[in-house]
Design a protein around this motif. Structure first.
Motif, mmCIF file in Angstrom:
data_model
loop_
_atom_site.group_PDB
_atom_site.id
_atom_site.type_symbol
_atom_site.label_atom_id
_atom_site.label_comp_id
_atom_site.label_asym_id
_atom_site.label_seq_id
_atom_site.Cartn_x
_atom_site.Cartn_y
_atom_site.Cartn_z
ATOM 1 N N ILE A 147 0.897 -1.038 -0.044
ATOM 2 C CA ILE A 147 -0.079 0.004 -0.072
ATOM 3 C C ILE A 147 0.912 1.487 -0.026
ATOM 4 N N THR A 148 0.463 2.512 -1.104
ATOM 5 C CA THR A 148 1.260 3.366 -0.950
ATOM 6 C C THR A 148 0.097 4.540 -0.936
ATOM 7 N N ALA A 149 0.386 5.700 -1.009
ATOM 8 C CA ALA A 149 -0.216 7.029 -1.132
ATOM 9 C C ALA A 149 -1.218 6.921 -2.305
ATOM 10 N N GLU A 150 -0.611 6.396 -3.457
ATOM 11 C CA GLU A 150 -1.109 6.131 -4.807
ATOM 12 C C GLU A 150 -2.160 5.196 -4.904
ATOM 13 N N ASN A 151 -2.174 4.089 -4.093
ATOM 14 C CA ASN A 151 -3.044 3.181 -4.597
ATOM 15 C C ASN A 151 -3.925 2.638 -3.063
ATOM 16 N N ALA A 152 -4.332 3.830 -2.412
ATOM 17 C CA ALA A 152 -4.896 3.617 -1.105
ATOM 18 C C ALA A 152 -6.306 3.150 -1.457
ATOM 19 N N PRO A 153 -6.926 2.362 -0.740
ATOM 20 C CA PRO A 153 -8.116 1.675 -0.765
ATOM 21 C C PRO A 153 -9.207 2.870 -1.096
ATOM 22 N N PRO A 154 -9.979 2.665 -2.024
ATOM 23 C CA PRO A 154 -10.870 3.776 -2.585
ATOM 24 C C PRO A 154 -12.229 3.660 -1.617
ATOM 25 N N SER A 155 -12.461 4.105 -0.386
ATOM 26 C CA SER A 155 -13.719 4.210 0.363
ATOM 27 C C SER A 155 -14.321 5.533 -0.115
ATOM 28 N N SER A 156 -15.602 5.613 -0.495
ATOM 29 C CA SER A 156 -16.255 6.942 -0.461
ATOM 30 C C SER A 156 -17.045 7.174 0.726
ATOM 31 N N LEU A 157 -16.732 8.219 1.572
ATOM 32 C CA LEU A 157 -17.321 8.550 2.933
ATOM 33 C C LEU A 157 -17.899 9.760 2.700
ATOM 34 N N ASN A 158 -19.060 9.841 1.955
ATOM 35 C CA ASN A 158 -19.947 11.015 2.101
ATOM 36 C C ASN A 158 -21.084 10.810 2.945
ATOM 37 N N PHE A 159 -20.689 11.341 4.214
ATOM 38 C CA PHE A 159 -21.487 11.235 5.609
ATOM 39 C C PHE A 159 -22.166 12.637 5.987
ATOM 40 N N ALA A 160 -23.526 12.280 6.572
ATOM 41 C CA ALA A 160 -24.291 13.647 6.991
ATOM 42 C C ALA A 160 -24.785 13.314 8.192
ATOM 43 N N VAL A 161 -24.714 14.393 9.362
ATOM 44 C CA VAL A 161 -25.239 13.913 10.624
ATOM 45 C C VAL A 161 -25.809 15.341 10.895
ATOM 46 N N SER A 162 -26.844 15.164 11.790
ATOM 47 C CA SER A 162 -27.721 16.391 12.507
ATOM 48 C C SER A 162 -28.387 15.750 13.773
ATOM 49 N N ASP A 163 -28.337 16.747 14.744
ATOM 50 C CA ASP A 163 -29.003 16.725 16.044
ATOM 51 C C ASP A 163 -30.470 17.454 15.806
ATOM 52 N N GLY A 164 -30.892 17.755 14.783
ATOM 53 C CA GLY A 164 -32.161 18.391 14.647
ATOM 54 C C GLY A 164 -31.864 19.963 14.703
ATOM 55 N N ARG A 165 -30.720 20.535 14.859
ATOM 56 C CA ARG A 165 -30.251 21.827 15.002
ATOM 57 C C ARG A 165 -28.830 22.124 14.517
ATOM 58 N N SER A 166 -27.997 21.505 14.466
ATOM 59 C CA SER A 166 -26.898 21.566 13.809
ATOM 60 C C SER A 166 -26.596 20.556 12.782
#
Length: 278
Positions: A147-166
């Motif tokens: 594993i190098t910086a060029e072939n790091a595993p490609p996870s897509s982590l588009n996350f969203a979180v809210s407590d109802g206000r923030s």
């Protein structure tokens, strides 16, 4: 509901996109935050409502667009590392819901607190991304390919979180050679709208939407407004783009235009911690 701020989940599994969704219960509801998600079931996973986003963890609402590389290889270890008070809220089998459980486990004061400051939410989001990224890397380290910086595993982590206000939203891809799925945002009076694609199609309305850059995080609260920051200095877009510029750039690339980079002149610089006009 009755003065209590709690997530309300309305889910349906229509057999086609033309079916009318079920109507929500008749309670009188009032909310500062609304999450909506259309899920395409991951290969091999059951099509059921328990696996449908968003997910609730006490007062938190969580969703994910993407996939976690090597997840099945470290699922059991991840589950074993989480406290029981978090695990008993996990009802489905997706990597997305377990990622939400990881977030809750990192959030200071969870589950007793009813509201959270942005500093705590941002810190927990960064810790969640780091936890998942490191576990994917550990799986990769056991492979025959170094594993190098060029072939790091490609996870897509588009996350969203809210407590109802923030609200905290991140657009993250662990591979330096690939971009995550798109996330756009638009400021509105007293709030912000975030979507995978702009909901506006005419040119004037499209100008209000901004493409969140790769490996950047957006946070919002009524007190602070919108702020955007880089979360990976080694692999992070320095700016966010206007949606119009992003679409023009993509169109030029599709045509093989040598002057595709000219579209970048209309990028919009966003300084972390500011709430200036888009």
């Amino acid at each position: 509901i009755g003065g209590s701020a709690v997530p309300m989940l309305f889910r349906d599994s229509p057999e086609s996109c033309t079916e009318e969704p079920l109507k929500p219960p008749g309670e009188r509801l009032r909310s500062r935050a609304l999450f909506a998600h259309v899920r395409a079931a991951s290969p091999g996973l059951a099509l059921n409502e328990q696996n449908s986003h968003p997910f609730a963890f006490q007062t938190l609402t969580w969703l994910h667009n993407g996939a976690i590389w090597g997840f099945e290889a470290f699922r059991d270890e991840l589950v074993a590392s989480l406290p029981e008070r978090v695990l008993r809220l996990v009802a489905g089998t997706t990597d997305s819901e377990l990622a939400g459980a990881v977030f809750a486990s990192h959030l200071a004061g969870w589950p007793t607190r009813r509201a959270y400051d942005l500093l705590s939410l941002r810190a927990a989001m960064l810790a969640t991304v780091a936890t998942i990224r490191d576990r994917s890397l550990a799986v990769s380290a056991n492979s025959t390919c170094p594993i190098t910086a060029e072939n790091a595993p490609p996870s897509s982590l588009n996350f969203a979180v809210s407590d109802g206000r923030s609200l905290v939203v991140i657009r993250y891809r662990s591979s330096p050679r690939e971009d995550p799925p798109t996330l756009y945002y638009r400021r509105v009076p007293g709030g912000v709208v975030v979507a995978s694609e702009p909901s506006s199609t005419d040119r004037d309305a499209l100008s209000e939407w901004i493409l969140l850059g790769k490996n950047r995080m957006l946070s919002f609260s009524p007190a602070t407004g919108v702020a955007v920051e880089c979360v990976d200095p080694a692999d992070c877009d320095a700016v966010d783009w206007s949606a119009a510029a992003a679409f023009a750039h993509a169109s030029n690339e599709d045509r093989g235009d040598d002057d595709a980079s000219a579209a970048t002149t209309t990028r919009i610089q966003r300084d972390a911690g500011t709430d200036g006009d888009a």
